[in-house]
Motif scaffolding. Structure first.
Motif, PDB file in Angstrom:
ATOM      1  N   TRP A  97       0.814  -1.219   0.000  1.00  0.00           N
ATOM      2  CA  TRP A  97       0.000   0.000   0.000  1.00  0.00           C
ATOM      3  C   TRP A  97       0.854   1.278   0.000  1.00  0.00           C
ATOM      4  O   TRP A  97       0.489   2.276  -0.624  1.00  0.00           O
ATOM      5  N   ASP A  98       1.984   1.254   0.671  1.00  0.00           N
ATOM      6  CA  ASP A  98       2.798   2.469   0.800  1.00  0.00           C
ATOM      7  C   ASP A  98       3.663   2.754  -0.427  1.00  0.00           C
ATOM      8  O   ASP A  98       4.338   3.782  -0.485  1.00  0.00           O
ATOM      9  N   LEU A  99       3.641   1.857  -1.409  1.00  0.00           N
ATOM     10  CA  LEU A  99       4.386   2.127  -2.644  1.00  0.00           C
ATOM     11  C   LEU A  99       3.729   3.253  -3.427  1.00  0.00           C
ATOM     12  O   LEU A  99       2.542   3.539  -3.275  1.00  0.00           O
ATOM     13  N   ASP A 100       4.500   3.861  -4.288  1.00  0.00           N
ATOM     14  CA  ASP A 100       3.993   4.929  -5.148  1.00  0.00           C
ATOM     15  C   ASP A 100       2.891   4.386  -6.061  1.00  0.00           C
ATOM     16  O   ASP A 100       3.000   3.277  -6.593  1.00  0.00           O
ATOM     17  N   VAL A 101       1.838   5.159  -6.258  1.00  0.00           N
ATOM     18  CA  VAL A 101       0.704   4.712  -7.064  1.00  0.00           C
ATOM     19  C   VAL A 101       1.125   4.361  -8.488  1.00  0.00           C
ATOM     20  O   VAL A 101       0.618   3.395  -9.088  1.00  0.00           O
ATOM     21  N   TYR A 102       2.075   5.088  -9.025  1.00  0.00           N
ATOM     22  CA  TYR A 102       2.481   4.843 -10.415  1.00  0.00           C
ATOM     23  C   TYR A 102       3.307   3.565 -10.539  1.00  0.00           C
ATOM     24  O   TYR A 102       3.258   2.886 -11.572  1.00  0.00           O
ATOM     25  N   ASP A 103       4.029   3.219  -9.488  1.00  0.00           N
ATOM     26  CA  ASP A 103       4.720   1.931  -9.481  1.00  0.00           C
ATOM     27  C   ASP A 103       3.713   0.784  -9.440  1.00  0.00           C
ATOM     28  O   ASP A 103       3.871  -0.226 -10.131  1.00  0.00           O
ATOM     29  N   LEU A 104       2.676   0.939  -8.639  1.00  0.00           N
ATOM     30  CA  LEU A 104       1.649  -0.100  -8.551  1.00  0.00           C
ATOM     31  C   LEU A 104       0.906  -0.252  -9.878  1.00  0.00           C
ATOM     32  O   LEU A 104       0.630  -1.371 -10.324  1.00  0.00           O
ATOM     33  N   LEU A 105       0.597   0.870 -10.507  1.00  0.00           N
ATOM     34  CA  LEU A 105      -0.067   0.808 -11.812  1.00  0.00           C
ATOM     35  C   LEU A 105       0.842   0.196 -12.864  1.00  0.00           C
ATOM     36  O   LEU A 105       0.380  -0.530 -13.757  1.00  0.00           O
ATOM     37  N   TYR A 106       2.143   0.475 -12.755  1.00  0.00           N
ATOM     38  CA  TYR A 106       3.116  -0.107 -13.685  1.00  0.00           C
ATOM     39  C   TYR A 106       3.130  -1.634 -13.570  1.00  0.00           C
ATOM     40  O   TYR A 106       3.064  -2.348 -14.570  1.00  0.00           O
ATOM     41  N   VAL A 107       3.171  -2.134 -12.339  1.00  0.00           N
ATOM     42  CA  VAL A 107       3.151  -3.588 -12.137  1.00  0.00           C
ATOM     43  C   VAL A 107       1.831  -4.171 -12.620  1.00  0.00           C
ATOM     44  O   VAL A 107       1.809  -5.214 -13.285  1.00  0.00           O
ATOM     45  N   ALA A 108       0.735  -3.497 -12.307  1.00  0.00           N
ATOM     46  CA  ALA A 108      -0.579  -3.979 -12.734  1.00  0.00           C
ATOM     47  C   ALA A 108      -0.659  -4.072 -14.254  1.00  0.00           C
ATOM     48  O   ALA A 108      -1.201  -5.041 -14.806  1.00  0.00           O
ATOM     49  N   TYR A 109      -0.093  -3.080 -14.921  1.00  0.00           N
ATOM     50  CA  TYR A 109      -0.106  -3.086 -16.384  1.00  0.00           C
ATOM     51  C   TYR A 109       0.755  -4.212 -16.950  1.00  0.00           C
ATOM     52  O   TYR A 109       0.367  -4.885 -17.921  1.00  0.00           O
ATOM     53  N   ARG A 110       1.911  -4.465 -16.348  1.00  0.00           N
ATOM     54  CA  ARG A 110       2.757  -5.553 -16.822  1.00  0.00           C
ATOM     55  C   ARG A 110       2.065  -6.911 -16.630  1.00  0.00           C
ATOM     56  O   ARG A 110       2.197  -7.822 -17.461  1.00  0.00           O
ATOM     57  N   ILE A 111       1.321  -7.038 -15.549  1.00  0.00           N
ATOM     58  CA  ILE A 111       0.539  -8.264 -15.333  1.00  0.00           C
ATOM     59  C   ILE A 111      -0.529  -8.399 -16.403  1.00  0.00           C
ATOM     60  O   ILE A 111      -0.719  -9.471 -16.986  1.00  0.00           O
ATOM     61  N   LYS A 112      -1.208  -7.309 -16.662  1.00  0.00           N
ATOM     62  CA  LYS A 112      -2.246  -7.303 -17.693  1.00  0.00           C
ATOM     63  C   LYS A 112      -1.675  -7.710 -19.047  1.00  0.00           C
ATOM     64  O   LYS A 112      -2.266  -8.504 -19.779  1.00  0.00           O
ATOM     65  N   LYS A 113      -0.511  -7.186 -19.392  1.00  0.00           N
ATOM     66  CA  LYS A 113       0.133  -7.508 -20.671  1.00  0.00           C
ATOM     67  C   LYS A 113       0.521  -8.991 -20.735  1.00  0.00           C
ATOM     68  O   LYS A 113       0.443  -9.620 -21.792  1.00  0.00           O
ATOM     69  N   THR A 114       0.954  -9.534 -19.599  1.00  0.00           N
ATOM     70  CA  THR A 114       1.329 -10.952 -19.547  1.00  0.00           C
ATOM     71  C   THR A 114       0.168 -11.851 -19.941  1.00  0.00           C
ATOM     72  O   THR A 114       0.343 -12.890 -20.567  1.00  0.00           O
TER      73      THR A 114
ATOM     74  N   LEU B 125     -12.419  10.015  -9.947  1.00  0.00           N
ATOM     75  CA  LEU B 125     -11.121   9.996 -10.646  1.00  0.00           C
ATOM     76  C   LEU B 125     -10.924  11.201 -11.550  1.00  0.00           C
ATOM     77  O   LEU B 125      -9.797  11.583 -11.844  1.00  0.00           O
ATOM     78  N   LYS B 126     -12.022  11.759 -12.029  1.00  0.00           N
ATOM     79  CA  LYS B 126     -11.972  12.933 -12.907  1.00  0.00           C
ATOM     80  C   LYS B 126     -10.957  12.732 -14.047  1.00  0.00           C
ATOM     81  O   LYS B 126     -11.069  11.812 -14.820  1.00  0.00           O
ATOM     82  N   ASP B 127      -9.929  13.560 -14.113  1.00  0.00           N
ATOM     83  CA  ASP B 127      -8.966  13.498 -15.219  1.00  0.00           C
ATOM     84  C   ASP B 127      -8.045  12.279 -15.141  1.00  0.00           C
ATOM     85  O   ASP B 127      -7.295  12.013 -16.087  1.00  0.00           O
ATOM     86  N   LEU B 128      -8.092  11.552 -14.045  1.00  0.00           N
ATOM     87  CA  LEU B 128      -7.225  10.386 -13.887  1.00  0.00           C
ATOM     88  C   LEU B 128      -7.912   9.083 -14.293  1.00  0.00           C
ATOM     89  O   LEU B 128      -7.335   8.002 -14.125  1.00  0.00           O
ATOM     90  N   GLN B 129      -9.119   9.183 -14.831  1.00  0.00           N
ATOM     91  CA  GLN B 129      -9.836   7.968 -15.228  1.00  0.00           C
ATOM     92  C   GLN B 129      -9.027   7.073 -16.155  1.00  0.00           C
ATOM     93  O   GLN B 129      -9.042   5.848 -16.027  1.00  0.00           O
ATOM     94  N   SER B 130      -8.342   7.700 -17.097  1.00  0.00           N
ATOM     95  CA  SER B 130      -7.623   6.916 -18.094  1.00  0.00           C
ATOM     96  C   SER B 130      -6.542   6.040 -17.465  1.00  0.00           C
ATOM     97  O   SER B 130      -6.241   4.950 -17.957  1.00  0.00           O
ATOM     98  N   LEU B 131      -5.952   6.480 -16.339  1.00  0.00           N
ATOM     99  CA  LEU B 131      -4.896   5.696 -15.684  1.00  0.00           C
ATOM    100  C   LEU B 131      -5.442   4.368 -15.151  1.00  0.00           C
ATOM    101  O   LEU B 131      -4.715   3.376 -15.088  1.00  0.00           O
ATOM    102  N   SER B 132      -6.717   4.339 -14.793  1.00  0.00           N
ATOM    103  CA  SER B 132      -7.291   3.099 -14.258  1.00  0.00           C
ATOM    104  C   SER B 132      -7.282   1.992 -15.302  1.00  0.00           C
ATOM    105  O   SER B 132      -7.221   0.801 -14.960  1.00  0.00           O
ATOM    106  N   LEU B 133      -7.302   2.359 -16.585  1.00  0.00           N
ATOM    107  CA  LEU B 133      -7.323   1.358 -17.662  1.00  0.00           C
ATOM    108  C   LEU B 133      -6.070   0.503 -17.671  1.00  0.00           C
ATOM    109  O   LEU B 133      -6.074  -0.615 -18.196  1.00  0.00           O
ATOM    110  N   LEU B 134      -4.992   1.001 -17.088  1.00  0.00           N
ATOM    111  CA  LEU B 134      -3.743   0.226 -17.036  1.00  0.00           C
ATOM    112  C   LEU B 134      -3.914  -1.064 -16.237  1.00  0.00           C
ATOM    113  O   LEU B 134      -3.172  -2.025 -16.447  1.00  0.00           O
ATOM    114  N   ALA B 135      -4.891  -1.082 -15.342  1.00  0.00           N
ATOM    115  CA  ALA B 135      -5.090  -2.249 -14.485  1.00  0.00           C
ATOM    116  C   ALA B 135      -6.394  -2.985 -14.770  1.00  0.00           C
ATOM    117  O   ALA B 135      -6.658  -4.015 -14.160  1.00  0.00           O
ATOM    118  N   LEU B 136      -7.193  -2.472 -15.690  1.00  0.00           N
ATOM    119  CA  LEU B 136      -8.548  -2.990 -15.882  1.00  0.00           C
ATOM    120  C   LEU B 136      -8.716  -3.823 -17.145  1.00  0.00           C
ATOM    121  O   LEU B 136      -7.963  -3.688 -18.103  1.00  0.00           O
TER     122      LEU B 136
END
Length: 329
Positions: free
Chosen positions: A31-48, A286-297
């Motif tokens: 939880w204490d990791l940077d949000v962008y690092d978590l989204l990065y890992v989530a995206y790499r999982i999604k790509k896998t 999320l407002k303008d950050l909605q698009s970032l959620s797609l990295l994990a969805l």
């Protein structure tokens, strides 16, 4: 692969996730990791898992209001004092007409009714409506009809319907938001559905006053229940509900965009292979950050929600394509 990651720590998280070795305590520590690092890992999982498409679903509020349950967040509860449309089960023709319209945009169409349970007559009418939708459209049909018995679940199975039944939050926190039915009632319905081979979509709401550990407990339950789809919502507090009053009084805080994005990313890391979609509340939270959620969805709910409006479907389609994803139709 290891050299593709920005740090060995992130690679280790990725490896534990895709190999099914990540546990609730691991997720809590992230939880204490940077949000962008978590989204990065989530995206790499999604790509896998070769998940480059975004699956779109939509709902119709087929029966609105007069729900006897006291869910703190719900505008349709008789315990709330909200200005919503109240009506009985919509006619088949009206539901089918809307389904035919949404067929051009969506892959899934869910019939949602208010209340703990529906009557026998209502259930039969819904079955007839589902048959018509399947005959007149290409939509996959889902149904959120409250607590159902074994025979009703079998009837939905025969029509290849996916059941939707949200846990809403963790078992430990559930009594804070609802006391007129039990968390175990929901779990039992899901277990019965899974036992007869029904696909199930379940999830919950972020921002009910729970802390992040409660969300992770809910993720663990969803993982253990082995549901096919995970539906994530972010609280959109509606005036007249108990939860809106609690926020206004400062008894609980509104969830922040970063906290919501972290929760979405951790859901992906905990359940790498599952179909995770974001539903209500994304626009105001999320407002303008909605698009970032797609990295994990894997999916989004489009159009309007039960008692609140969504944004223009064309804007969602544009956002998905601008992020480099394809729409799954």
């Amino acid at each position: 692969m290891k050299n593709d990651f920005k740090s060995f720590e992130l690679y280790e998280i990725y490896e534990k996730s895709i190999n099914g070795k990540i546990k609730r305590n691991d997720i809590v520590e992230l939880w204490d990791l940077d949000v962008y690092d978590l989204l990065y890992v989530a995206y790499r999982i999604k790509k896998t898992y070769n998940k480059n498409n975004i699956d779109l679903c939509c709902i119709i509020n087929a029966k609105s209001g007069k729900c006897p349950e006291n869910c703190a967040f719900c505008a349709q509860s008789i315990h709330s004092n909200t200005k919503i449309d109240i009506y009985g089960l919509k006619p088949k023709e009206e539901i089918v007409k809307f389904a035919k319209y949404m067929d051009q945009y969506s892959n899934r169409f869910s019939i949602v009714t208010s209340g703990k349970k529906i009557t026998y007559d209502e259930f039969e009418r819904i079955l007839d409506t589902i048959k018509e939708i399947k005959n007149k459209t290409n939509l996959k049909v889902c149904a959120s009809l409250g607590l159902l018995d074994k025979d009703q679940l079998k009837a939905l199975k025969e029509l290849d319907v996916r059941l939707h039944n949200n846990l809403e939050t963790s078992e430990d926190y559930f009594n804070e938001i609802c006391t007129t039915h039990d968390y175990k009632d929901k779990v039992k319905t899901i277990e019965k559905a899974k036992k007869i081979g029904l696909e199930v979509c379940s999830g919950g709401i972020f921002g009910l006053g729970e802390d992040f550990k409660e969300r992770i407990k809910m993720f663990e339950d969803l993982k253990n229940l082995n549901v096919e789809g995970i539906a994530l919502n972010i609280l959109n507090p509606i005036e007249g509900t108990r939860i809106h009053s609690m926020i206004e009084k400062g008894e609980i805080k509104r969830i922040t965009p970063i906290e919501a994005l972290k929760s979405i990313a951790l859901c992906r890391i905990m359940m790498p292979e599952k179909e995770i979609r974001l539903c209500g509340g994304r626009e105001p939270n999320l407002k303008d950050l909605q698009s970032l959620s797609l990295l994990a969805l894997d999916g989004l709910m489009i159009g309007n929600y039960l008692t609140t409006s969504g944004r223009a479907i064309s804007d969602d389609l544009k956002m998905i394509r601008n992020m480099g994803f394809m729409v799954n139709l």
